[in-house]
Design a protein around this motif. Structure first.
Motif, short mmCIF file in Angstrom:
data_model
loop_
_atom_site.label_atom_id
_atom_site.label_comp_id
_atom_site.label_asym_id
_atom_site.label_seq_id
_atom_site.Cartn_x
_atom_site.Cartn_y
_atom_site.Cartn_z
N GLU A 110 0.82 -1.20 0.00
CA GLU A 110 0.00 0.00 0.00
C GLU A 110 0.86 1.26 0.00
O GLU A 110 1.62 1.45 -0.94
N ASP A 111 0.79 2.07 1.06
CA ASP A 111 1.45 3.39 1.04
C ASP A 111 2.92 3.35 0.59
O ASP A 111 3.41 4.31 0.01
N GLY A 157 -5.74 -0.68 -0.63
CA GLY A 157 -7.09 -0.28 -0.19
C GLY A 157 -8.15 -0.76 -1.18
O GLY A 157 -7.84 -1.12 -2.32
N LYS A 201 -7.17 2.07 5.06
CA LYS A 201 -8.01 3.08 4.40
C LYS A 201 -9.52 2.82 4.39
O LYS A 201 -10.21 3.29 3.49
N GLU A 243 -13.41 3.24 5.50
CA GLU A 243 -14.17 4.40 5.96
C GLU A 243 -15.37 4.03 6.80
O GLU A 243 -15.95 4.87 7.47
N GLU A 301 -7.43 5.26 9.69
CA GLU A 301 -6.67 6.30 8.98
C GLU A 301 -7.55 7.13 8.07
O GLU A 301 -7.06 7.76 7.15
N THR A 302 -8.86 7.06 8.34
CA THR A 302 -9.75 8.02 7.68
C THR A 302 -10.60 8.64 8.78
O THR A 302 -10.89 7.99 9.80
N ASP A 325 -2.35 9.11 6.80
CA ASP A 325 -3.57 9.09 5.99
C ASP A 325 -4.73 9.76 6.73
O ASP A 325 -5.64 10.30 6.11
N SER A 328 -7.07 12.47 5.29
CA SER A 328 -8.52 12.28 5.26
C SER A 328 -9.26 13.45 5.90
O SER A 328 -10.38 13.78 5.48
N ALA A 371 0.95 8.21 1.72
CA ALA A 371 0.09 8.90 2.69
C ALA A 371 0.60 10.31 2.98
O ALA A 371 -0.18 11.27 3.01
N PHE A 395 -7.85 10.07 -4.80
CA PHE A 395 -6.53 9.57 -4.42
C PHE A 395 -5.52 9.93 -5.49
O PHE A 395 -5.77 9.71 -6.68
#
Ligand SMILES: CC(=O)SCCNC(=O)CCNC(=O)[C@H](O)C(C)(C)COP(=O)(O)OP(=O)(O)OC[C@H]1O[C@@H](n2cnc3c(N)ncnc32)[C@H](O)[C@@H]1OP(=O)(O)O
Ligand SMILES: O=CC(=O)O
Ligand SMILES: [Mg+2]
Length: 568
Positions: A135-136, A186, A235, A237, A270-271, A298, A302, A471, A548
């Motif tokens: 990911e990041d 994500g 990530k 929500e 992280e959101t 992140d 966010s 991020a 993104f």
């Protein structure tokens, strides 16, 4: 988006259904063929991916639609908050499944991309856990993703090695290694090199599915003491997204014939919307959870994204938005309380400082900042934390050991009942601080250099003595966008100028010149700085904020074979 399936127009290359791989019905591989990749992309593994995709694609599409609806609500002035409909979950007395003994102690976790040498270094680093990142920290090129899977398979089998010919050095695993967690991408990211039923595969299901398929048996035997594999989930929500993961895990466990609850995952909070869903997320994953983690970078991104239509909630300079801000401290405290109430780990986040080799005084100062950050975390009740670099592990371990005594974690001993009083207002409080032209410049300089690295396949880089990844770069991007959109006054340095397109244009020009000076003309010419500048500038000035950075730039790193065949 072109959906043509697996037959390429170049007669010299011949039409190769499935891209040369042995694919099941409905699956097409458009990435480069490689014998090593073919050992990962076996027919059985692809059948498993296709099965996951078919079972979950509509759920994922629905979840992404819900994200859009939530965005519309926030853009019309709404604020995220606790959901009255799930009050019973928050008030209920349930707990998650027992923590697996193999990962009871997670005092220091190192993270890094799924790159071969780094995997070996991270596993040997002395950290308790290594989070291998799709990911990041990873630019999701076909080469990176597939080599990453090859590397992880070798790591789980204990056979991974790497030869650095230039330095005449061979890397191998030590007897004692960190426990491996894997972070898939994500939910929002597609995998454009694998098509299933005419659609790009869901990126995280590819990362999860291939890794699980090839490693679950060996992992449970050699690393997990009967549990595993272990994952980090980024990530999200809303808890409906956690429910999909839970169902994916159950399906994978059934497929493998292993007990429900074998797979375990830590969810990154992280959101901003997810901070109001922490109980609900743990509840959905209660049979598969090993806690939550403060994905602080992140999370800051966010905050800006969620409040993109709220000019009263502008952020100060990026460097001023740290864990000392009330909204960040409240988030970390509530995460600790929630996790410990539910019987799982509350993991701390990443300090961005990395060792500075050529300046001992600056190095000492950076180390002090890391130690201070980690001391705050352990005193608050975090059970462990993240390190970006092996050089930081001894110092971080010492802070956690000195403050935790002999216990592997604080789950039962640190209840943080005081944090029950944290309110929506605490979690949303506007961060304090000034905005400066140097802030705008730094965002621009860092953003362009990060995108340039990402376009050439590198997803985490050292810039100005800090770790930068997707991020942290996102913060730079959305902050510039927000300042431009609202024409904010940069008053922190006493200049009082407004951010306009003209000012930004000048800053971009000057920062590009500075980057060229810093990296040298040759590297600048050979790199992708100009392309990165174009992408970053467009994103900062777009009338509508891109969701993104990496999604928007993804097409630039998709390489279909034969070269030039259609992308997304
Ligand atoms: C916001 C978030 O999501 S945080 C999580 C995602 N981000 C990350 O994981 C970033 C992790 N960190 C990194 O990628 C790296 O530390 C960087 C890119 C920031 C700096 O890397 P480098 O420039 O290679 O650092 P440096 O030259 O000091 O490295 C020294 C040695 O440590 C190794 N190393 C550095 N960081 C790591 C790491 N995270 N894991 C394993 N090994 C590492 C290097 O490979 C190198 O090994 P060698 O001496 O055998 O050649
Ligand atoms: O993934 C971690 C973060 O801080 O973002
Ligand atoms: Mg993150």
């Amino acid at each position: 988006m072109s959906l043509s399936l697996g037959y390429y127009g170049d007669t010299a290359m011949k039409k190769i259904p499935g891209g040369g791989y042995d694919v099941p019905e409905g699956v097409d591989i458009r990435g480069r063929y490689d014998e090593e990749f073919a050992k990962i992309l076996t027919k059985d593994a692809l059948m498993f991916l296709a099965d996951l995709q078919r079972e979950f694609r509509n759920h994922v599409k629905y979840a992404m639609e819900c994200r859009k609806e939530a965005k519309m609500r926030y853009n019309s002035g709404g604020l995220p908050g606790f959901d009255p409909a799930t009050k019973n979950v928050r008030d209920g007395d349930w707990v998650c499944a027992e923590v697996p003994p193999a990962v009871a102690d997670r005092k220091v976790e190192i993270t890094g991309p799924v790159e071969r040498k780094m995997i070996i270094n991270a596993l040997n680093s002395g950290a308790k856990v290594f989070m291998a990142d799709f990911e990041d920290a990873l630019s999701p090129t076909w080469e990176n993703l597939m080599k990453g899977q090859v590397n992880l398979k070798d790591a789980v089998n204990g056979t991974i090695s790497f030869e650095d010919k230039a330095r005449n050095r061979v890397y191998k695993l030590n007897d004692q290694t960190a426990k491996l967690f894997v972070r898939p991408r994500g939910w929002h990211l597609p995998e454009a090199h694998i098509f299933i039923d005419g659609e790009p595969a869901i990126g995280c299901l590819v990362d999860f599915g291939l890794y699980f398929h090839h490693n679950h048996a060996a992992f449970r035997k050699t690393q997990g003491q009967g549990y595993g594999p272990f994952f980090y989930l980024p990530k999200m929500e809303n808890s409906r997204e956690a429910r999909i993961w839970n169902n994916v895990f159950e399906r994978a466990e059934r497929m493998a014939g292993i007990e429900k609850g074998s797979i375990r995952a830590t969810v990154l909070i992280e959101t901003l919307p997810a901070v109001f869903q922490m109980d609900e997320i743990l509840y959905e994953l209660r049979d598969h959870s090993v806690g939550l983690n403060c994905g602080r970078w992140d999370y800051i991104f966010s905050y800006v994204k969620t409040f993109q239509a709220h000019p009263d909630r502008l952020l100060p300079d990026r460097v001023l938005v740290g864990m000392g801000q009330h909204f960040m401290r409240s988030y970390s405290d509530l995460l600790i309380r929630t996790c410990h109430r539910r019987g799982v780990h509350a993991m701390g986040g990443m300090a961005a400082q990395i060792p500075i080799r050529d300046d001992p005084a600056a190095n000492e100062a950076a180390l002090e900042l890391v130690k201070k950050d980690k001391l705050r975390e352990v005193r608050a009740g975090h059970d462990g934390t993240w390190a970006a670099h092996p050089g930081l592990i001894p110092a971080i371990m010492e802070v956690f050991n000195n403050n935790m005594g002999d216990t592997p974690n604080l789950i039962k001993t640190m209840k943080r009942k005081d944090a029950a009083l944290i309110t929506e207002e605490d979690l949303l409080q506007i961060p304090r601080g000034v905005r400066t032209i140097e802030g705008l410049r730094l965002n621009t300089r860092v953003g362009i250099q990060y995108v340039a690295a990402w376009l050439t396949g590198t997803g985490s880089v050292p810039l100005y003595n800090l770790m930068e990844d997707a991020a942290t770069a996102e913060i730079s991007r959305v902050q510039n966008w927000q300042w431009l959109k609202y024409g904010v006054e940069l008053d922190g340095d006493g200049l009082g100028v407004r951010v306009t397109t003209e000012l930004f244009g000048k800053v971009v020009e000057e920062e590009m010149a500075r980057i060229e000076r810093e990296v040298g003309r040759d590297r600048f010419k050979k790199g992708m700085y100009k392309e990165a500048c174009k992408i970053f500038t467009r994103q900062c000035t777009a009338p509508v904020l891109d969701d993104f950075l990496t999604l928007n730039a993804y097409n630039c790193i998709v390489v279909h074979h034969p070269r030039g065949s259609s992308k997304l």
